[in-house]
Scaffold this motif. Structure first.
Motif, PDB file in Angstrom:
ATOM      1  N   ILE A   1      19.290  14.857  -1.043  1.00  0.00           N
ATOM      2  CA  ILE A   1      18.407  16.071  -1.057  1.00  0.00           C
ATOM      3  C   ILE A   1      19.360  17.093  -0.925  1.00  0.00           C
ATOM      4  N   ARG A   2      19.908  17.702  -1.959  1.00  0.00           N
ATOM      5  CA  ARG A   2      21.096  18.785  -1.876  1.00  0.00           C
ATOM      6  C   ARG A   2      20.591  20.009  -1.197  1.00  0.00           C
ATOM      7  N   GLN A   3      21.476  20.734  -0.556  1.00  0.00           N
ATOM      8  CA  GLN A   3      21.316  22.098  -0.042  1.00  0.00           C
ATOM      9  C   GLN A   3      19.980  22.168   0.675  1.00  0.00           C
ATOM     10  N   ARG A   4      19.524  21.288   1.405  1.00  0.00           N
ATOM     11  CA  ARG A   4      18.184  21.403   2.190  1.00  0.00           C
ATOM     12  C   ARG A   4      18.588  20.985   3.628  1.00  0.00           C
ATOM     13  N   HIS A   5      17.887  21.616   4.670  1.00  0.00           N
ATOM     14  CA  HIS A   5      18.196  20.891   5.961  1.00  0.00           C
ATOM     15  C   HIS A   5      17.059  20.012   6.281  1.00  0.00           C
ATOM     16  N   ALA A   6      17.382  18.886   7.084  1.00  0.00           N
ATOM     17  CA  ALA A   6      16.551  17.718   7.188  1.00  0.00           C
ATOM     18  C   ALA A   6      15.365  17.952   7.859  1.00  0.00           C
ATOM     19  N   ILE A   7      15.179  19.076   8.772  1.00  0.00           N
ATOM     20  CA  ILE A   7      13.808  19.418   9.466  1.00  0.00           C
ATOM     21  C   ILE A   7      13.003  19.923   8.334  1.00  0.00           C
ATOM     22  N   ASP A   8      13.234  20.791   7.245  1.00  0.00           N
ATOM     23  CA  ASP A   8      12.705  21.435   6.158  1.00  0.00           C
ATOM     24  C   ASP A   8      12.072  20.287   5.498  1.00  0.00           C
ATOM     25  N   VAL A   9      12.764  19.270   5.011  1.00  0.00           N
ATOM     26  CA  VAL A   9      12.426  17.924   4.185  1.00  0.00           C
ATOM     27  C   VAL A   9      11.309  17.092   5.004  1.00  0.00           C
ATOM     28  N   PHE A  10      11.739  17.124   6.346  1.00  0.00           N
ATOM     29  CA  PHE A  10      10.870  16.408   7.174  1.00  0.00           C
ATOM     30  C   PHE A  10       9.438  17.067   7.255  1.00  0.00           C
ATOM     31  N   THR A  11       9.256  18.522   7.215  1.00  0.00           N
ATOM     32  CA  THR A  11       8.064  19.079   7.291  1.00  0.00           C
ATOM     33  C   THR A  11       7.325  18.804   5.774  1.00  0.00           C
ATOM     34  N   GLU A  12       8.005  18.935   4.703  1.00  0.00           N
ATOM     35  CA  GLU A  12       7.442  18.720   3.649  1.00  0.00           C
ATOM     36  C   GLU A  12       7.053  17.204   3.503  1.00  0.00           C
ATOM     37  N   LEU A  13       7.740  16.165   3.732  1.00  0.00           N
ATOM     38  CA  LEU A  13       7.669  14.857   3.789  1.00  0.00           C
ATOM     39  C   LEU A  13       6.318  14.351   4.452  1.00  0.00           C
ATOM     40  N   ARG A  14       6.153  15.214   5.704  1.00  0.00           N
ATOM     41  CA  ARG A  14       4.925  14.844   6.540  1.00  0.00           C
ATOM     42  C   ARG A  14       3.711  15.303   5.874  1.00  0.00           C
ATOM     43  N   ASP A  15       3.668  16.264   5.172  1.00  0.00           N
ATOM     44  CA  ASP A  15       2.625  17.044   4.591  1.00  0.00           C
ATOM     45  C   ASP A  15       2.074  16.134   3.304  1.00  0.00           C
ATOM     46  N   LEU A  16       3.118  15.578   2.640  1.00  0.00           N
ATOM     47  CA  LEU A  16       2.680  14.940   1.215  1.00  0.00           C
ATOM     48  C   LEU A  16       2.553  13.434   1.326  1.00  0.00           C
ATOM     49  N   LEU A  17       2.781  12.897   2.622  1.00  0.00           N
ATOM     50  CA  LEU A  17       2.761  11.427   2.761  1.00  0.00           C
ATOM     51  C   LEU A  17       1.414  10.729   2.329  1.00  0.00           C
ATOM     52  N   PRO A  18       0.230  11.413   3.021  1.00  0.00           N
ATOM     53  CA  PRO A  18      -1.101  10.996   2.728  1.00  0.00           C
ATOM     54  C   PRO A  18      -1.559  10.566   1.304  1.00  0.00           C
ATOM     55  N   ASP A  19      -0.749  11.316   0.421  1.00  0.00           N
ATOM     56  CA  ASP A  19      -1.018  11.232  -1.118  1.00  0.00           C
ATOM     57  C   ASP A  19      -0.330  10.128  -1.672  1.00  0.00           C
TER      58      ASP A  19
ATOM     59  N   ASP B   1       0.880  -1.255  -0.077  1.00  0.00           N
ATOM     60  CA  ASP B   1       0.049   0.094  -0.034  1.00  0.00           C
ATOM     61  C   ASP B   1       0.872   1.192  -0.028  1.00  0.00           C
ATOM     62  N   ILE B   2       2.166   1.201   0.222  1.00  0.00           N
ATOM     63  CA  ILE B   2       3.072   2.304   0.283  1.00  0.00           C
ATOM     64  C   ILE B   2       4.196   2.103  -0.491  1.00  0.00           C
ATOM     65  N   ASN B   3       4.217   2.634  -1.644  1.00  0.00           N
ATOM     66  CA  ASN B   3       5.427   2.199  -2.502  1.00  0.00           C
ATOM     67  C   ASN B   3       6.435   3.764  -2.241  1.00  0.00           C
ATOM     68  N   VAL B   4       7.414   3.557  -1.439  1.00  0.00           N
ATOM     69  CA  VAL B   4       8.450   4.318  -1.145  1.00  0.00           C
ATOM     70  C   VAL B   4       9.142   4.965  -2.383  1.00  0.00           C
ATOM     71  N   ALA B   5       9.438   3.988  -3.436  1.00  0.00           N
ATOM     72  CA  ALA B   5      10.141   4.586  -4.582  1.00  0.00           C
ATOM     73  C   ALA B   5       9.683   5.753  -5.055  1.00  0.00           C
ATOM     74  N   GLU B   6       8.001   5.976  -5.093  1.00  0.00           N
ATOM     75  CA  GLU B   6       7.500   7.011  -5.597  1.00  0.00           C
ATOM     76  C   GLU B   6       7.645   8.224  -4.680  1.00  0.00           C
ATOM     77  N   VAL B   7       7.789   8.165  -3.134  1.00  0.00           N
ATOM     78  CA  VAL B   7       8.182   9.082  -2.500  1.00  0.00           C
ATOM     79  C   VAL B   7       9.633   9.747  -2.814  1.00  0.00           C
ATOM     80  N   ALA B   8      10.665   8.644  -2.870  1.00  0.00           N
ATOM     81  CA  ALA B   8      11.856   8.844  -3.235  1.00  0.00           C
ATOM     82  C   ALA B   8      12.071   9.653  -4.540  1.00  0.00           C
TER      83      ALA B   8
END
Length: 879
Positions: free
Chosen positions: A282-300, A259-266
């Motif tokens: 993911i170049r030139q980005r802080h981990a906490i910023d990516v974390f916030t974005e990832l959390r918002d898009l995961l339900p999709d 039910d969760i295809n992690v390749a699509e997320v990557a």
């Protein structure tokens, strides 16, 4: 209500600390967090049966949490019954305490490798017994938080605590199965940060874990190792780990579901991989910023392929909790269903009612009782929008006890352990006779067993009392065959299929000649790793040989109505075990030659023994026989066990049934309680369960009673008071327990209970004299002259004197009672009736006056010799 809490995403140290705190504070309920790390969950699935942990959803409604013990954390989580302003909190933690604690909070802890170490030290100091499973869980808690005792934060105290746990039977092999090799220092730093930043999302029934960390400067550690470790720890459906390294962020993703295809997320972040494992840089980005974005898009990206609504059947039948039993029975006849979910007024699931429970209720004429009184409480449910994955996980969780079976190697080890115990506890001649009984039974096509209490006590290492053998066949036929072969006499009871075989005196001489000298107890057995972890080998092999052996036909029982004595009929050993009261008494040992020493455990009794749990099997057990309430309290007190929550919840409905059973049966159970080492512990439990008050509202167990029961056991001069500990003449110890239990009751209550409980005259006569004793003790406080004391005490029955000593708190009263018993009651005057006749005084009431005067003055020291008496008699006659 007192509870013990820990943090979410709980690791071994957290769960082990819950257990340790509960062992120290047994009245506090250890509440599992809603999220437990995967390896801990696996451990609990395999070994957690009987452990005292409570699911937060099963906490009783309507009870307020008044005290919280926090372990391995300094932050509160809230469960049912807690208010936001709870202010009685004890924190037990191995981390640095906060600078300021909230009002009402207390902190206990030191900087050690694990919180479990703090608790193990306390358990060791108090000599608190623990099972092998408990020891193993706590050892895993220490090992996981100290990297198997290799991390720099590990202290010598952690090592000593771990060593003590190994001595208690902790399995290093099991711990190794659930823990991995230690990480490098840098890996550990990153891993600790990842654990600290873990966030779990629940998306379409899937737990999805996200975390992030910053790598120390100038390091380049492999992140996938940490991701695997975190995945094994938390066991989510999918895991996303973000680690910032030198200004860039590394993403590692893993999935356990289609039910969760992690390749699509990557791919969204410019990476790739496959549906179960993927990565991205993911170049030139802080981990906490990516974390916030990832959390918002995961339900999709979470798309359940099959949901419950795709596979479920419509029109599931339920019954309301208020429906009467007879209506549910009719539903079962019409539909052919063997059970129904039970729902509340709002349609919420409350539990399950089975055909077996309905049949038993109808047998007890409970047709018009609401079905909620016989249902099995608890609910596991899913919604139509949940994924099938969630259903699968729940089904595995619910049925795991049916899926787990002992490996053959463990079964063989258990059989060897049982045989070893039998050789340890039984004299060789007796064990030889039991073997021959098994052989003779096998020749007749029967199987024979040790069953119930003897098995329980053998496994626990407690003294063995009665020697009963259950026959899967005809006990009377076997008894006759034994008497023909070995001699002796048999007495039979055909209705119950029982035989008492009185053994011939010469039998033991034959056994000794055949088997040589009796073997001594094995001194090494106490340290054997195969022994039952709750056992304390207290009873080396006794050389006492029995005068008789009871043979009992395996039978099943039927209760025609609640509280009735059971009807019995011949059955199998499994049915015989099923009829017994608690799972710890539903154990048997085979005694036939082919399977000698094999332990039969159909109902989880061994696991409950190891866990210290008293459990009934079905919801009407206490209704069938309400005296089981008293027996449960007795076993809890004697063994240091506790009722499981489900069994305890059944007692309230059964309390009214105590009114319907004969008082003699209640008295018999109280007699057994008074023979225990500490009867007050069982009485306390009965009071907490509401049973004491139901027997009579004036009955209580409190500090006053505890102190006096302790005095009974500390009486150091039984001969002074003429107290017997057996059937000899003199007051028996049990009388004093009964009398102190009744001491503060009103006369009406005492008389009611004497009649209700059919208390025999040996005890009831003293109970009826309690008001006189209380009045006498009150007067005794104010009199000082020995003659006055004798006048007060002489009318009392002999057993009331030590009873008064036990009941009174006045040391001067104690001294007066002791001196009366030891000295004053034996004082008599030397003058006799013959002496008075020689003085020319004819027999008359004056004799009595003279004798009483002489004795009183001799007691008071006014007369010392015979000459003093003669002078005093002359004075009395001259008046």
């Amino acid at each position: 209500m007192h509870i013990i809490l820990t943090h979410e995403n709980a690791d071994f140290d957290a769960i082990a600390s819950l257990l340790g705190a509960h062992k120290l504070y047994p009245n506090a309920r250890p509440v599992l967090p809603r999220r437990v790390n995967g390896n801990v969950q696996s451990f609990l699935a395999l070994y957690g049966t009987g452990l005292p942990f409570v699911d937060p959803d099963t906490l009783p409604r309507g009870q307020h949490v008044r005290r919280v013990i926090l372990v391995d954390t300094q932050s509160l989580t809230y469960v049912r019954g807690m208010s936001k302003d709870v202010n009685d909190v004890l924190v037990i933690d191995h981390h640095t305490p906060p600078d300021v604690l909230p009002v009402g909070w207390r902190f206990q802890g030191e900087t050690l490798g694990a919180t479990t170490t703090l608790l193990v030290e306390a358990l060791s100091a108090r000599l608190t017994p623990i099972t092998r499973v408990e020891a193993t869980l706590m050892l895993a808690g220490i090992y996981e938080d100290t990297g198997s005792l290799t991390y720099a934060a590990t202290t010598s105290r952690d090592l000593r605590a771990a060593a003590w746990l190994v001595e208690q039977g902790a399995s290093l092999e099991v711990v190794a199965d659930f823990l991995e090799h230690p990480l490098t220092t840098t890996q550990q730093t990153i891993y600790d940060a990842l654990k600290e930043h873990v966030e779990t999302l629940e998306i379409d029934g899937h737990p999805v874990v996200l975390s992030w960390a910053e790598s120390p400067p100038n390091t380049d550690e492999e992140i996938s190792t940490l991701a695997h470790k975190l995945r094994d720890l938390l066991d989510p459906s999918a895991l996303f780990v973000l680690v910032e390294i030198g200004g860039n962020t590394q993403l590692v993703a893993r999935s356990n579901t289609d039910d969760i295809n992690v390749a699509e997320v990557a791919a969204h972040f410019g990476g790739g991989g496959h549906d179960r494992a993927a990565a991205a840089l993911i170049r030139q980005r802080h981990a906490i910023d990516v974390f916030t974005e990832l959390r918002d898009l995961l339900p999709d990206f979470v798309r359940p392929r099959v949901k419950v609504r795709n596979v479920m059947s419509l029109g599931v039948r339920t019954v309301r909790a208020s429906e009467p039993v007879h209506a549910v029975y009719q539903h079962m006849l019409r539909t052919g269903h063997e059970g129904f979910p039970v729902v509340g007024p709002e349609g919420n699931i409350l539990g399950l009612v089975t055909r077996n429970a309905v049949d038993r209720a109808r047998q007890h004429q409970w047709e018009y009782q609401p079905v909620e009184r016989i249902m099995q409480h608890g609910a596991v449910s899913v919604s139509p929008e949940d994924s099938v994955e969630r259903v699968r996980a729940l089904m595995i969780q619910v049925t795991r006890t049916d899926l787990i079976r002992l490996p053959l190697s463990e079964t063989n080890a258990l059989q060897q352990d049982t045989v070893h115990r039998m050789e340890l506890y039984f004299p060789a001649p007796l064990l030889a006779l039991i073997r021959q009984i098994g052989e003779l039974a096998a020749q007749q096509g029967y199987n024979v067993y040790f069953v119930g209490g003897i098995v329980r006590d053998l496994l626990l290492g407690h003294p063995l009392v009665d020697l009963d053998i259950v026959v899967e066949g005809h006990a009377i036929t076997l008894g006759k065959a034994l008497a023909d072969k070995f001699g002796g006499e048999i007495h039979t009871h055909s209705r119950f299929g029982t035989v008492k075989w009185t053994l011939p005196a010469e039998l033991w001489e034959k056994c000794q000649m055949a088997n040589g000298e009796w073997r001594m107890a094995d001194p090494e057995f106490a340290n054997s790793p195969s022994r039952n972890p709750k056992s304390t080998i207290q009873n080396p092999k006794s050389q006492h040989l029995p005068d008789f052996i009871d043979l009992v036909t395996a039978r099943t029982e039927f209760y025609e109505h609640p509280t009735a004595l059971p009807l019995v009929e011949r059955s199998s050993i499994k049915q015989d075990l099923h009829r017994r009261d608690f799972t710890i008494n539903k154990l048997a040992i085979r005694l036939d030659p082919q399977r000698w020493g094999e332990l039969l455990d159909f109902y989880g009794g061994k696991a409950d023994l190891d866990a210290g749990v008293v459990r009934v099997l079905h919801s009407l057990s206490f209704i069938d026989d309400p005296t089981r309430i008293l027996r449960a309290a007795r076993f809890e007190a004697r063994l240091g066990f506790h009722l499981d929550l489900q069994s305890e919840s059944l007692i309230a409905n059964a309390l009214p049934m105590l009114d319907r059973i004969t008082g003699g049966r209640i008295r018999h159970e109280l007699d057994l309680i008074f023979r225990e080492a500490q009867p007050e512990a069982a009485l306390d439990r009965l009071q907490a369960l509401g049973a004491l008050g139901h027997i009579h509202p004036e009955l209580i167990s409190d500090a006053w009673l505890h102190e006096r029961f302790t005095r009974v056991r500390q009486l150091d001069n039984l001969a002074l008071w003429n107290i017997a500990t057996d059937e000899r003449e003199g007051a028996r110890i049990d009388f004093f327990y009964w009398a102190l239990f009744f001491y503060r009751l009103s006369s009406g209550a005492v008389e009611h209970l004497i009649k209700r409980l059919l208390i025999p005259r040996r005890i009831s006569s003293g109970l009826r004299a309690l008001p006189i004793l209380r009045e006498t003790l009150s007067k005794l406080e104010t009199v000082e002259r020995p003659s006055q004391i004798v006048t007060l005490l002489e009318p009392l029955a002999a057993e009331l004197l030590p009873l008064g000593w036990l009941a009174s708190d006045d040391s001067t009263v104690h001294k007066k009672l002791e001196r009366y018993t030891r000295e004053w009651r034996r004082v008599q005057c030397e003058t006799t009736g013959k002496d008075l006749k020689q003085l020319g005084l004819p027999p008359s009431p004056l004799y009595r006056h003279i004798f009483e005067t002489l004795r009183a003055e001799r007691l008071d020291g006014e007369i010392m010799t015979r000459e003093d008496e003669e002078r005093r008699v002359s004075e009395l006659l001259s008046v």
